[in-house]
Structure formats: structure tokens, C-alpha cells
Design a protein around this motif. Structure first.
Motif, PDB file in Angstrom:
ATOM      1  N   ARG A  16       0.834  -1.207   0.000  1.00 25.36           N
ATOM      2  CA  ARG A  16       0.000   0.000   0.000  1.00 25.36           C
ATOM      3  C   ARG A  16       0.866   1.253   0.000  1.00 25.36           C
ATOM      4  N   ALA A  43      -7.758   5.463 -12.013  1.00 29.17           N
ATOM      5  CA  ALA A  43      -6.985   4.228 -11.880  1.00 29.17           C
ATOM      6  C   ALA A  43      -7.499   3.232 -12.912  1.00 29.17           C
ATOM      7  N   THR A  47      -7.975  -2.396  -7.839  1.00 23.03           N
ATOM      8  CA  THR A  47      -7.356  -2.447  -6.501  1.00 23.03           C
ATOM      9  C   THR A  47      -6.488  -1.218  -6.267  1.00 23.03           C
ATOM     10  N   ALA A  48      -6.771  -0.125  -6.986  1.00 22.04           N
ATOM     11  CA  ALA A  48      -6.051   1.144  -6.821  1.00 22.04           C
ATOM     12  C   ALA A  48      -7.043   2.284  -7.013  1.00 22.04           C
ATOM     13  N   SER A  49      -6.712   3.444  -6.436  1.00 24.77           N
ATOM     14  CA  SER A  49      -7.593   4.614  -6.482  1.00 24.77           C
ATOM     15  C   SER A  49      -6.867   5.818  -7.046  1.00 24.77           C
ATOM     16  N   HIS A  91      -9.609  -4.398  -3.019  1.00 23.54           N
ATOM     17  CA  HIS A  91     -10.811  -4.020  -3.768  1.00 23.54           C
ATOM     18  C   HIS A  91     -11.695  -3.093  -2.934  1.00 23.54           C
ATOM     19  N   ARG A  94     -10.063   0.395  -2.435  1.00 25.18           N
ATOM     20  CA  ARG A  94     -10.222   1.172  -3.669  1.00 25.18           C
ATOM     21  C   ARG A  94     -11.649   1.729  -3.807  1.00 25.18           C
ATOM     22  N   ARG A  99     -12.472   5.773  -7.704  1.00 23.81           N
ATOM     23  CA  ARG A  99     -11.817   5.377  -8.955  1.00 23.81           C
ATOM     24  C   ARG A  99     -11.118   6.529  -9.648  1.00 23.81           C
ATOM     25  N   TYR A 120      -2.371   8.929  -6.442  1.00 24.91           N
ATOM     26  CA  TYR A 120      -2.608   7.543  -6.815  1.00 24.91           C
ATOM     27  C   TYR A 120      -2.550   6.744  -5.518  1.00 24.91           C
ATOM     28  N   GLU A 122      -2.399   3.175  -3.943  1.00 24.54           N
ATOM     29  CA  GLU A 122      -2.113   1.756  -4.246  1.00 24.54           C
ATOM     30  C   GLU A 122      -2.502   0.889  -3.049  1.00 24.54           C
TER      31      GLU A 122
END
Ligand code: ZN
Length: 138
Positions: A16, A43, A47-49, A91, A94, A99, A120, A122
Motif C-alpha cells: 500500500r 486508476a 485495486t487502486a484509487s 478491492h 479502492r 476510482r 494515486y 495503491e
């Protein structure tokens, strides 16, 4: 109307992390030559924002603690999604961090509110992942 598209690539060495991508998005805006319009940054992984907030390390620590309370990584066996993988928590993290972001472009600059920066987020790193930058305007 002009349009511009670029993918930003990441390979975060930890599971992360929060990465300030404002300089890269500003570079995209310069490359686009667009002076008035909209920037979308999203993203390209579930599984990322991408989100907007303050670039303050205490806050980023607080986010990590809060997200771990909401969706702890361990024990991985608590999640039905984790059959052959271990990223169910990523998930969920995120989902709550979002998103994408949209930022107005005014006079060739990102038209931010006070202290706003683009990050970003992660949540399942240690591999190559990407975000999309799309700019439209004139
Ligand atoms: Zn998964």
C-alpha cells in the motif's frame, strides 16, 4: 476541441502507498496545450484509487489506519474473494477511496481548491499498474 490521452505507470514496492501525481498531471496538461477544459484521471485497476486531498504525511498515515480498520488485509481467509488471491481488502479500499477525479482547467492550470493535490492510491502493489489521464478542451 482538442483531446489528449496518456497512461501513467507505477510499480510501487510496497503493498500500500499514496503517491502524489500532481506534477505528472500538470506535465500532461502542458503537453496537451489545452487552456480551458477538463482533466480526468482514473486508476486502470480495481485495486487502486485516484483521489484528491492534502499532501500531509499524518493524514496519509491516518487514511491507512482507517482503511485497515474498515477492511483489514489479515487474516486473508476472512474474505470469500481470496480464493487463489489475497487482495479482497484492496478491492474494498479502492471502492471507498474512489476510482477517478475530474479537475477543471482554467487558463492552462489545474483549477484546484485550497491544498488540493491528486494522489494515486495503491492497495495491492509490488507490480506494474497504471492510471489514465484524459484531457479535453481548447
Ligand atoms: Zn482480486
Amino acid at each position: 476541441m482538442k483531446n489528449y490521452r496518456k497512461e501513467l505507470w507505477f510499480n510501487v514496492p510496497t503493498r500500500r502507498a499514496f503517491v502524489n501525481i500532481t506534477p505528472q498531471v500538470e506535465e500532461c496538461l502542458r503537453e496537451s496545450g489545452i487552456r480551458e477544459g477538463l482533466v480526468l484521471v482514473n486508476a486502470m485497476h480495481i485495486t487502486a484509487s485516484v483521489f484528491i486531498n492534502d499532501d500531509e504525511s499524518g493524514l496519509h498515515h491516518d487514511y491507512d489506519v482507517w482503511l485497515e480498520k474498515l477492511a483489514p488485509h489479515e487474516p486473508v481467509s476472512q474474505y470469500r474473494h481470496n480464493v487463489g488471491e489475497d487482495n479482497a481488502d484492496a478491492h474494498m479500499k479502492r471502492q471507498i477511496m474512489g476510482r477517478e477525479v475530474v479537475v477543471a482547467v482554467t487558463d492552462g492550470e489545474l483549477d484546484f481548491g485550497t491544498w488540493e493535490q491528486i494522489f494515486y492510491g495503491e492497495f495491492d502493489g509490488r507490480r506494474k499498474k497504471r492510471a489514465l489521464v484524459k484531457i479535453i478542451g481548447e
